[in-house]
Design a protein around this motif. Structure first.
Motif, PDB file in Angstrom:
ATOM      1  N   GLN A   1      -0.828   3.327   9.423  1.00  0.00           N
ATOM      2  CA  GLN A   1       0.170   2.280   9.246  1.00  0.00           C
ATOM      3  C   GLN A   1      -0.406   0.887   9.492  1.00  0.00           C
ATOM      4  OE1 GLN A   1       3.710   3.015  11.464  1.00  0.00           O
ATOM      5  NE2 GLN A   1       4.950   1.531  10.339  1.00  0.00           N
ATOM      6  N   LYS A   2      -1.458   0.808  10.330  1.00  0.00           N
ATOM      7  CA  LYS A   2      -2.047  -0.495  10.639  1.00  0.00           C
ATOM      8  C   LYS A   2      -2.716  -1.126   9.421  1.00  0.00           C
ATOM      9  CE  LYS A   2      -6.493   1.292  12.339  1.00  0.00           C
ATOM     10  NZ  LYS A   2      -7.418   1.342  13.503  1.00  0.00           N
ATOM     11  N   LEU A   3      -2.978  -0.334   8.380  1.00  0.00           N
ATOM     12  CA  LEU A   3      -3.583  -0.872   7.166  1.00  0.00           C
ATOM     13  C   LEU A   3      -2.553  -1.519   6.243  1.00  0.00           C
ATOM     14  CD1 LEU A   3      -6.127   1.939   6.159  1.00  0.00           C
ATOM     15  CD2 LEU A   3      -6.642  -0.297   7.151  1.00  0.00           C
ATOM     16  N   LEU A   4      -1.262  -1.289   6.520  1.00  0.00           N
ATOM     17  CA  LEU A   4      -0.218  -1.771   5.612  1.00  0.00           C
ATOM     18  C   LEU A   4      -0.184  -3.295   5.534  1.00  0.00           C
ATOM     19  CD1 LEU A   4       2.059  -0.993   3.724  1.00  0.00           C
ATOM     20  CD2 LEU A   4       3.617  -0.994   5.687  1.00  0.00           C
ATOM     21  N   LYS A   5      -0.259  -3.980   6.665  1.00  0.00           N
ATOM     22  CA  LYS A   5      -0.208  -5.448   6.648  1.00  0.00           C
ATOM     23  C   LYS A   5      -1.422  -6.060   5.934  1.00  0.00           C
ATOM     24  CE  LYS A   5       2.802  -6.252  10.635  1.00  0.00           C
ATOM     25  NZ  LYS A   5       2.920  -6.876  11.985  1.00  0.00           N
ATOM     26  N   PRO A   6      -2.671  -5.627   6.274  1.00  0.00           N
ATOM     27  CA  PRO A   6      -3.822  -6.161   5.529  1.00  0.00           C
ATOM     28  C   PRO A   6      -3.723  -5.875   4.031  1.00  0.00           C
ATOM     29  CG  PRO A   6      -4.560  -5.043   7.506  1.00  0.00           C
ATOM     30  CD  PRO A   6      -3.103  -4.752   7.380  1.00  0.00           C
ATOM     31  N   TYR A   7      -3.213  -4.689   3.678  1.00  0.00           N
ATOM     32  CA  TYR A   7      -3.057  -4.326   2.268  1.00  0.00           C
ATOM     33  C   TYR A   7      -2.082  -5.262   1.566  1.00  0.00           C
ATOM     34  CZ  TYR A   7      -0.960  -1.892  -1.695  1.00  0.00           C
ATOM     35  OH  TYR A   7      -0.445  -1.592  -2.926  1.00  0.00           O
ATOM     36  N   LEU A   8      -0.929  -5.479   2.166  1.00  0.00           N
ATOM     37  CA  LEU A   8       0.081  -6.354   1.558  1.00  0.00           C
ATOM     38  C   LEU A   8      -0.436  -7.785   1.452  1.00  0.00           C
ATOM     39  CD1 LEU A   8       3.336  -5.029   3.285  1.00  0.00           C
ATOM     40  CD2 LEU A   8       2.595  -4.669   0.923  1.00  0.00           C
ATOM     41  N   LEU A   9      -1.179  -8.234   2.474  1.00  0.00           N
ATOM     42  CA  LEU A   9      -1.752  -9.579   2.439  1.00  0.00           C
ATOM     43  C   LEU A   9      -2.761  -9.703   1.305  1.00  0.00           C
ATOM     44  CD1 LEU A   9      -2.165 -12.388   3.668  1.00  0.00           C
ATOM     45  CD2 LEU A   9      -3.872 -11.377   5.207  1.00  0.00           C
TER      46      LEU A   9
ATOM     47  N   ILE B   1      -2.459 -11.470  -6.296  1.00  0.00           N
ATOM     48  CA  ILE B   1      -1.439 -11.813  -7.302  1.00  0.00           C
ATOM     49  C   ILE B   1      -1.252 -13.322  -7.370  1.00  0.00           C
ATOM     50  CG2 ILE B   1       1.022 -11.636  -7.878  1.00  0.00           C
ATOM     51  CD1 ILE B   1       0.953  -8.806  -6.682  1.00  0.00           C
ATOM     52  N   PHE B   2      -1.255 -13.976  -6.211  1.00  0.00           N
ATOM     53  CA  PHE B   2      -1.103 -15.433  -6.162  1.00  0.00           C
ATOM     54  C   PHE B   2      -2.248 -16.126  -6.892  1.00  0.00           C
ATOM     55  CE2 PHE B   2      -2.120 -19.443  -3.922  1.00  0.00           C
ATOM     56  CZ  PHE B   2      -0.967 -20.160  -4.239  1.00  0.00           C
ATOM     57  N   LEU B   3      -3.485 -15.673  -6.627  1.00  0.00           N
ATOM     58  CA  LEU B   3      -4.649 -16.266  -7.292  1.00  0.00           C
ATOM     59  C   LEU B   3      -4.609 -16.020  -8.800  1.00  0.00           C
ATOM     60  CD1 LEU B   3      -7.464 -15.339  -4.743  1.00  0.00           C
ATOM     61  CD2 LEU B   3      -6.558 -17.625  -5.211  1.00  0.00           C
ATOM     62  N   THR B   4      -4.153 -14.842  -9.191  1.00  0.00           N
ATOM     63  CA  THR B   4      -4.040 -14.520 -10.617  1.00  0.00           C
ATOM     64  C   THR B   4      -3.065 -15.473 -11.304  1.00  0.00           C
ATOM     65  OG1 THR B   4      -4.509 -12.181 -10.176  1.00  0.00           O
ATOM     66  CG2 THR B   4      -3.443 -12.713 -12.274  1.00  0.00           C
TER      67      THR B   4
END
Length: 407
Positions: A231-239, A245-248
């Motif tokens: 679960q600790k990977l969820l925040k880095p993944y979403l970031l 997506i923002f850069l795209t």
């Protein structure tokens, strides 16, 4: 039992495999030499112990090439067919060589997996960064580099020339490999180094603006996070996903590539964009496939028939560019019909089933990555694509092989 001499010989094999992971930084004329050295090293090692050859492994991974070679028999353009079979020879060379390795030797090789991944990641990073710095320092301004660097890679790199679609694939795969390297790292310096290379490679991906590898990377990244069950990977993944997506969106060149998807039409009715070109090609390819659905047109004639149809349809742009199908599945249907496509799907499917069964995560994600990219590119018909596909498929399926033998 394998002799000590054979175990010493496997050290040479491990070195040559490291060279194969560094292929991306070698000029075109040295790539074949590196593969030859690997083949010779494995053969010499195999001759120093009781002979071993895994027929099942060989047939599974080489059957596609065998079927494609059979289509040569009903091809009219013999010279073109020979050239294509030569370009695609990695599909039979790598299965043949890897089939000579024993379970013990395979396990010994995989002890160096992290080192191999580092070699590939670093090689891809340098192959992007060094040419960019060189051409920026000697010939172009920064805005010109942003606009034309992808073309520079294709036309001004001599024996290092590479189409940006294949370099985009290398960037994506290097980032995928880095996920697994990061899992093993404890050194903050090494973690910072590989994260820095990842960020750089993502920026180059956005610069090349190739939709297929970018979409495939997002999908395999998402699957990697799911596989880890942390679960600790969820925040880095979403970031990471949000930032990407923002850069795209804010980078015009990349944004425009995705905007093309909102208005897809034939090039004789709309704009000449990469998406519309592919749409027109697919329409043409589908009509040809319907005319020869079972056996296709043969490895010598499939592209000639496609270009011929472009001319009959009045698509002179496609005729002049001699565009291939830009879809590996359509291309296989054109080469050998439904039979050829089924063989490819069986080969991929069997490797995927064993990879899932034995939790061979890297092979699972690599296969998914290639399967996605193949919807928009003919990976198996260009040396820049086929060499790495065949090498990665056979190398990482070795793990499934020796785990299968243990069960």
């Amino acid at each position: 039992m394998e002799t000590n001499k054979s175990l010493r010989g496997i050290k040479i094999v491990k070195i040559t495999i490291g060279l194969l992971f560094a292929l991306v930084v070698l000029p075109s004329n040295l790539k074949a030499i590196a593969i030859l050295l690997f083949g010779v090293a494995v053969l010499v090692n195999a001759l120093q112990r009781p002979w071993h050859f895994d027929k099942r492994f060989f047939i599974t991974n080489a059957l596609l090439y065998i079927v494609i070679a059979i289509t040569y028999l009903y091809s009219y353009d013999i010279d073109y067919g020979q050239r294509k079979l030569t370009q695609m020879s990695s599909l039979i060379v790598f299965p043949f060589v890897f089939a000579m390795l024993t379970k013990t030797e395979s396990k010994e090789i995989f002890k160096n997996l992290t080192t191999y991944l580092w070699i590939y990641i670093t090689g891809v990073f340098l192959f992007n960064v060094i040419p960019f710095i060189w051409f920026f320092a000697t010939q172009y301004s920064f805005p010109e580099m942003m606009e034309h660097f992808a073309t520079v890679l294709r036309v001004k790199m001599g024996k290092y020339s590479i189409h940006p679609i294949y370099l985009s694939m290398h960037c994506s795969i290097a980032i995928l490999f880095s996920f697994y390297v990061l899992r093993e790292l404890r050194s903050k310096i090494k973690i910072a180094a590989i994260l820095g290379m990842d960020i750089t490679l993502v920026l180059f991906l956005l610069l090349y603006a190739k939709k297929g590898p970018l979409i495939a990377l997002i999908i395999v990244f998402s699957l990697f996070v799911v596989f880890q069950r942390k679960q600790k990977l969820l925040k880095p993944y979403l970031l990471a996903i949000t930032t990407l997506i923002f850069l795209t969106i804010i980078i015009p060149k990349t944004r425009n590539k995705f905007v093309e998807l909102l208005k897809i039409e034939n090039i004789d009715k709309g704009e000449v964009t990469s998406t519309n070109i592919r749409y027109t090609i697919y329409d043409t390819a589908q009509r040809l496939i319907i005319q020869a659905p079972w056996a296709g047109y043969g490895i010598g004639d499939y592209n000639r028939e496609l270009v011929k149809q472009y001319g009959q349809d009045g698509n002179q742009l496609l005729v002049e560019g001699k565009y291939n199908a830009h879809n590996q599945y359509f291309s296989l249907l054109l080469i050998g019909g439904i039979i050829c496509l089924i063989v490819f799907l069986c080969t991929t499917g069997m490797n995927l089933i064993y990879a899932i069964r034995f939790n061979n995560q890297l092979l699972i994600l690599l296969l998914i990555f290639y399967v996605i990219v193949m919807f928009t590119e003919n990976i198996l018909e260009r040396e820049a694509g086929i060499i790495f596909f065949a090498f990665f498929l056979n190398f990482f399926s070795l793990k499934s092989l020796y785990l299968r033998e243990e069960n």
